[in-house]
Design a protein around this motif. Structure first.
Motif, mmCIF file in Angstrom:
data_model
loop_
_atom_site.group_PDB
_atom_site.id
_atom_site.type_symbol
_atom_site.label_atom_id
_atom_site.label_comp_id
_atom_site.label_asym_id
_atom_site.label_seq_id
_atom_site.Cartn_x
_atom_site.Cartn_y
_atom_site.Cartn_z
ATOM 1 N N GLN A 1 0.970 4.139 -2.823
ATOM 2 C CA GLN A 1 0.747 5.552 -2.491
ATOM 3 C C GLN A 1 1.899 6.425 -2.993
ATOM 4 O O GLN A 1 1.677 7.509 -3.544
ATOM 5 C CB GLN A 1 0.567 5.695 -0.979
ATOM 6 C CG GLN A 1 -0.743 5.120 -0.466
ATOM 7 C CD GLN A 1 -0.830 5.066 1.046
ATOM 8 O OE1 GLN A 1 0.194 4.914 1.734
ATOM 9 N NE2 GLN A 1 -2.041 5.188 1.591
ATOM 10 N N VAL B 1 0.844 -1.200 0.000
ATOM 11 C CA VAL B 1 0.000 0.000 0.000
ATOM 12 C C VAL B 1 0.878 1.249 0.000
ATOM 13 O O VAL B 1 0.625 2.206 -0.740
ATOM 14 C CB VAL B 1 -0.960 0.000 1.204
ATOM 15 C CG1 VAL B 1 -1.639 1.362 1.349
ATOM 16 C CG2 VAL B 1 -2.000 -1.100 1.056
ATOM 17 N N LYS B 2 1.930 1.253 0.828
ATOM 18 C CA LYS B 2 2.848 2.400 0.862
ATOM 19 C C LYS B 2 3.506 2.609 -0.501
ATOM 20 O O LYS B 2 3.658 3.742 -0.966
ATOM 21 C CB LYS B 2 3.912 2.190 1.937
ATOM 22 C CG LYS B 2 3.396 2.333 3.361
ATOM 23 C CD LYS B 2 4.523 2.130 4.367
ATOM 24 C CE LYS B 2 4.037 2.328 5.804
ATOM 25 N NZ LYS B 2 5.125 2.121 6.788
ATOM 26 N N ASN C 1 1.824 6.956 -6.735
ATOM 27 C CA ASN C 1 0.668 7.681 -7.250
ATOM 28 C C ASN C 1 0.451 9.033 -6.570
ATOM 29 O O ASN C 1 -0.641 9.610 -6.650
ATOM 30 C CB ASN C 1 -0.594 6.818 -7.110
ATOM 31 C CG ASN C 1 -0.609 5.662 -8.082
ATOM 32 O OD1 ASN C 1 -1.027 5.799 -9.228
ATOM 33 N ND2 ASN C 1 -0.132 4.502 -7.618
ATOM 34 N N VAL D 1 -5.344 2.438 3.941
ATOM 35 C CA VAL D 1 -6.172 2.634 2.754
ATOM 36 C C VAL D 1 -7.383 3.474 3.140
ATOM 37 O O VAL D 1 -8.425 2.967 3.552
ATOM 38 C CB VAL D 1 -6.608 1.286 2.147
ATOM 39 C CG1 VAL D 1 -7.440 1.518 0.884
ATOM 40 C CG2 VAL D 1 -5.393 0.429 1.823
ATOM 41 N N LYS E 1 -8.289 5.670 -5.814
ATOM 42 C CA LYS E 1 -7.192 5.608 -6.792
ATOM 43 C C LYS E 1 -6.914 4.160 -7.194
ATOM 44 O O LYS E 1 -6.674 3.867 -8.379
ATOM 45 C CB LYS E 1 -5.937 6.254 -6.216
ATOM 46 C CG LYS E 1 -4.719 6.221 -7.139
ATOM 47 C CD LYS E 1 -4.916 7.052 -8.397
ATOM 48 C CE LYS E 1 -4.813 8.524 -8.088
ATOM 49 N NZ LYS E 1 -4.771 9.343 -9.332
ATOM 50 N N THR F 1 -7.059 6.830 -1.265
ATOM 51 C CA THR F 1 -6.241 5.709 -1.731
ATOM 52 C C THR F 1 -7.109 4.626 -2.343
ATOM 53 O O THR F 1 -6.783 4.065 -3.407
ATOM 54 C CB THR F 1 -5.415 5.130 -0.571
ATOM 55 O OG1 THR F 1 -4.523 6.134 -0.074
ATOM 56 C CG2 THR F 1 -4.603 3.927 -1.025
ATOM 57 N N LEU G 1 0.278 9.987 -3.433
ATOM 58 C CA LEU G 1 -0.610 10.031 -2.264
ATOM 59 C C LEU G 1 0.217 10.069 -0.986
ATOM 60 O O LEU G 1 1.380 9.635 -0.973
ATOM 61 C CB LEU G 1 -1.517 8.793 -2.251
ATOM 62 C CG LEU G 1 -2.490 8.654 -3.424
ATOM 63 C CD1 LEU G 1 -3.054 7.238 -3.486
ATOM 64 C CD2 LEU G 1 -3.620 9.664 -3.297
#
Length: 482
Positions: free
Chosen positions: A434, A430-431, A437, A445, A452, A449, A439
């Motif tokens: 992010q 997830v990091k 992208n 999340v 996206k 997020t 974020l």
């Protein structure tokens, strides 16, 4: 906003604008492909209501008008009586439209609308999505075929007719439709907030691929579809077409004349396109007027391919030898006609009047047509959207986490598990997402997020190289062209 390449009846389907939704139909009861077989009924002499019947109806009306605890509306009572008769048929494709609904029904065949962009039907009292429209707000939000819509803007749809449910779902551009949806394999209802938009009618989309293979996607069989299809086919043939893919995935049906006009050039003259069976068991066959084509054809189908799409698939499979690729179709084997002139006040009644059969006499109703080559799309195509009720983070579990992991896998990330447990590896992925992208890199999340991730997944699913069914159809044609 225009959604080229996909026609929508803005979730006003099968009821108000039912002609092109899960329906193969003829618009005028006195003129059309099978009008001759409909002109008379073996029981016509016994079809009138008796004086006893009329007296009973009149008494019921008078009792309601005089005794019901509030004042009643005359037109609503009359419309309700017609709805009641059609409802007693237990046929979801036979529906009544008042004058306002009938007007929208007529516009639906060749105009544009405002809505969320999906087709629905009514099964056992449940409003079920047949297919979201390509590029529509519904598709972008993550609505899937076979989703069951429980409520709209907090109002439950239980007990409503399809017309009533549709009126709750559709609305003006810019307004929100908050849906609560049940999906197979997901334990809790899924919430959607969808902003309605303009959706223009465009039923045909064509492209030349490689190796001389062309692809024509038909999204609905509307009044202008046959002309659009034949125009695009001629363009492809001028470019040296060697093999054709016809894509009717998520195509809910439409006008019978449209599909027969499209079939004529492919099916050799005097061969059957379809058969139609009347209530007395008599069968009428529609024959091709066309020359046939020298190049091979494959047809892409899935569970959202219904009615007129199944007529096309069945005729090309049985009388042209075309191979069907994808999934078993919906299974809609009846024909409807509309009766507006008979009612005389601007209202309309659409009623099932025939069965339709494939050229070989097969009735596919509630069974569908199985593909010659069964091909499933990648698993992430079926991922449910994230609820966004609260941020997902390390050590949480549940369906949301499981769908998150399915989405991330679809985007090409390698996870250590996909069972719904938010592991440290999931957090690290997830990091990474992010950071890639733009974020905030939190590992959680949250709504931005999640949105996206869903947007990127839709973009991934739309890439032709990720469409396994299209790839299989191309491979089959390539073999035939060697």
């Amino acid at each position: 906003m225009q959604f080229k390449g996909r026609t929508v009846l803005v979730f006003v389907l099968l009821g108000m604008l039912a002609s092109a939704v899960l329906t193969v139909m003829i618009v005028d009861s006195r003129a059309g492909l099978f009008a001759s077989t409909h002109a008379s009924s073996p029981n016509a002499e016994n079809s009138n209501l008796t004086s006893k019947d009329l007296g009973k109806l009149s008494s019921a009306y008078k009792l309601i008008e005089e005794q019901f605890y509030t004042k009643v509306d005359h037109d609503k009572l009359v419309d309700g009586a017609i709805n009641g008769m059609l409802g007693s048929l237990e046929d979801p494709y036979s529906v009544y439209m008042d004058a306002q609904e009938a007007k929208k029904f007529e516009e639906a065949i060749s105009s544009s609308f405002q809505g969320i962009g999906a087709e629905v039907t009514l099964e056992e009292g449940k409003v079920i999505v047949v297919a979201p429209i390509k590029g529509s707000p519904a598709e972008k939000a993550g609505v899937h075929a076979n989703d069951v819509i429980l409520s709209v803007n907090g109002e439950k749809l239980d007990g409503m007719t399809l017309n009533q449910a549709v009126m709750k779902i559709r609305g003006a551009k810019g307004t929100q439709a908050k849906l609560e949806v049940v999906r197979a394999g997901v334990n809790t209802p899924i919430p959607f907030t969808i902003v309605r938009d303009d959706i223009d009618v465009e039923t045909v989309e064509a492209a030349m691929l490689d190796q001389g293979i062309g692809k024509i996607e038909i999204h609905q069989f509307s009044s202008n579809t046959a002309k659009r299809f034949l125009d695009e086919l001629a363009k492809l043939e001028k470019k040296g077409l060697k093999g054709l893919i016809i894509d009717v995935r998520n195509n809910p049906g439409g006008l019978v004349t449209s599909v027969t006009e499209i079939l004529n050039p492919f099916v050799p003259k005097d061969k059957a396109l379809l058969q139609v069976e009347s209530r007395d068991g008599s069968v009428e066959t529609t024959h091709s007027k066309g020359p046939g084509k020298s190049y091979p054809v494959t047809v892409l189908i899935n569970k959202g391919s219904a009615s007129a799409s199944e007529i096309l698939a069945g005729a090309l499979q049985e009388n042209v030898g075309a191979k069907l690729v994808g999934e078993t179709t919906f299974g809609k084997g009846t024909v409807q006609m509309t009766f507006g002139k008979e009612l005389g006040d601007g209202s309309n009644m659409k009623m099932t009047v025939f069965k339709w059969l494939t050229p070989n006499g097969n009735w596919i109703h509630k069974k569908g047509i199985a593909p010659d080559f069964a091909v499933e799309q990648p698993s992430y195509f079926k991922a449910a959207p994230l609820s966004k009720k609260e941020a997902l983070k390390a050590d949480t579990t549940g369906d949301d986490v499981k769908n998150l992991q399915l989405m991330l896998s679809g985007l090409g990330y390698t996870l250590d598990r996909t069972d719904g447990y938010f592991s440290s590896k999931t957090e690290a992925i997830v990091k990474q997402f992010q950071q890639e992208n733009g974020l905030p890199v939190t590992g959680k999340v949250d709504s931005p997020t999640a949105s996206k991730i869903e947007k990127k997944l839709i973009e991934t699913a739309r890439k032709p190289e990720n469409d396994l069914q299209l790839k299989a159809a191309k491979d089959e044609l390539a073999k035939l062209l060697k």
